[in-house]
Write an enzyme that holds these catalytic residues in place. Sequence first.
Site, short mmCIF file in Angstrom:
data_model
loop_
_atom_site.label_atom_id
_atom_site.label_comp_id
_atom_site.label_asym_id
_atom_site.label_seq_id
_atom_site.Cartn_x
_atom_site.Cartn_y
_atom_site.Cartn_z
N ALA A 22 0.84 -1.22 0.00
CA ALA A 22 0.00 0.00 0.00
C ALA A 22 0.86 1.25 0.00
CB ALA A 22 -0.92 -0.02 1.22
N THR A 125 2.90 -5.22 14.37
CA THR A 125 3.38 -6.14 15.41
C THR A 125 2.23 -7.05 15.82
OG1 THR A 125 4.14 -6.37 17.71
CG2 THR A 125 2.90 -4.37 17.20
N ASP A 127 1.80 -8.15 18.70
CA ASP A 127 1.56 -7.99 20.15
C ASP A 127 0.33 -7.16 20.50
OD1 ASP A 127 5.13 -7.73 20.93
OD2 ASP A 127 3.84 -9.43 20.42
N GLU A 222 2.95 -15.05 27.47
CA GLU A 222 4.37 -15.21 27.83
C GLU A 222 4.82 -14.17 28.86
OE1 GLU A 222 7.04 -14.56 24.59
OE2 GLU A 222 6.04 -12.76 23.92
O1 F6P Z 1 7.21 -8.38 19.31
C1 F6P Z 1 6.79 -9.54 18.66
C2 F6P Z 1 7.36 -10.75 19.35
O2 F6P Z 1 6.96 -11.90 18.66
C3 F6P Z 1 6.94 -10.90 20.80
O3 F6P Z 1 5.61 -11.37 20.94
C4 F6P Z 1 7.99 -11.86 21.27
O4 F6P Z 1 8.14 -11.86 22.67
C5 F6P Z 1 9.24 -11.29 20.59
O5 F6P Z 1 8.79 -10.70 19.38
C6 F6P Z 1 10.30 -12.31 20.24
O6 F6P Z 1 11.42 -11.53 19.77
P1 F6P Z 1 12.48 -12.17 18.75
O7 F6P Z 1 11.81 -12.36 17.45
O8 F6P Z 1 13.57 -11.12 18.68
O9 F6P Z 1 12.93 -13.47 19.37
#
Ligand code: F6P
Length: 319
Positions: A22, A125, A127, A222
Amino acid sequence: MKRIGVLTSGGDAPGMNAALRAVVRTGLSLDMEVYGISHGFEGLLDGEIEKMEWRSVGDILQRGGTILRTARSKRFLEAKWQDHAMNILKAFGIEGLVVIGGNGSYTGGLKLVDRGMTVVGVPGTIDNDLGYTDYTIGFDTAVNTVLTLISNIRDTSTSHERATVIEVMGRHCGDIALHAGLTGGADYILIPEIPVDINKVCMEVLRGKHAGKGHSLIVKAEGVEIPTDELVKTLEEVTGMETRAVVPGYIQRGGSPTERDRMLASLTGSKAVRLLYEDARSSAVGISGSEIIACDLEKALEIKREFNQQIYDLAVLLS
Ligand code: F6P
């Protein structure tokens, strides 16, 4: 503004490619030149910058990940490298930058704003931890990935009359666990926003067992303090139920984006370019209800994700 750059940064998320598509195509439609920067801020420091055309982003809408690749850049944390990045952008004549990523990426973008660059953030993201927007790109796909997993785990948990703890991503935000837990019919949802009473969880699992419940599904974010292996051990000791752990990890970060993520990515990616084209103020784009919004980039980082107590209470009620 005639020449802009775009990069993807931080943990990748399904829908980043849709957002990139986009950005490139909206920019070209406005007679702008769009430069893709590979490997996030790390690639910017190395001058990994290439002009993009309409076809550069063909056949990527449906693909997870990011064709620009992403990276976490330790170098970029240092002022001298931030200065270097700004010099690189100036050398390419780039007047505005679209940063597709999460809070860490926005923070990086602000370092360039401090040095005179105009930056617009697109919330990429899984998250869902950016408080200024209702949803981030990748969150819906990650939740649906976990939903499929919960359904598969339910089958085998029932066959073996086991309890299963499913640990999901989200860093310090419990939204993936909350949304997947509620819509997946989990028996218990453990999230960092709510203090966890391990004894209460054990008692509830026991109650379910004595009521003839064939299995127990606990979805744990987590970010919850209690280590998953400790929770599994305690559950087995207290309830006598065989207990297993499933940690899907990076499975949640891939996959073809859902319609919802593709729509959010397309709308916010396009909006970001129009903001650079029309008023050239650093901002962050997002969604509020059904409206695509923009707010000041620095303020966007200050707005904390409001915990949705209503969804949590409903999840508890229905479980
Ligand atoms: O920010 C996205 C994410 O997947 C989080 O949910 C997770 O804790 C983190 O990245 C893992 O980080 P990396 O990919 O650097 O291991």
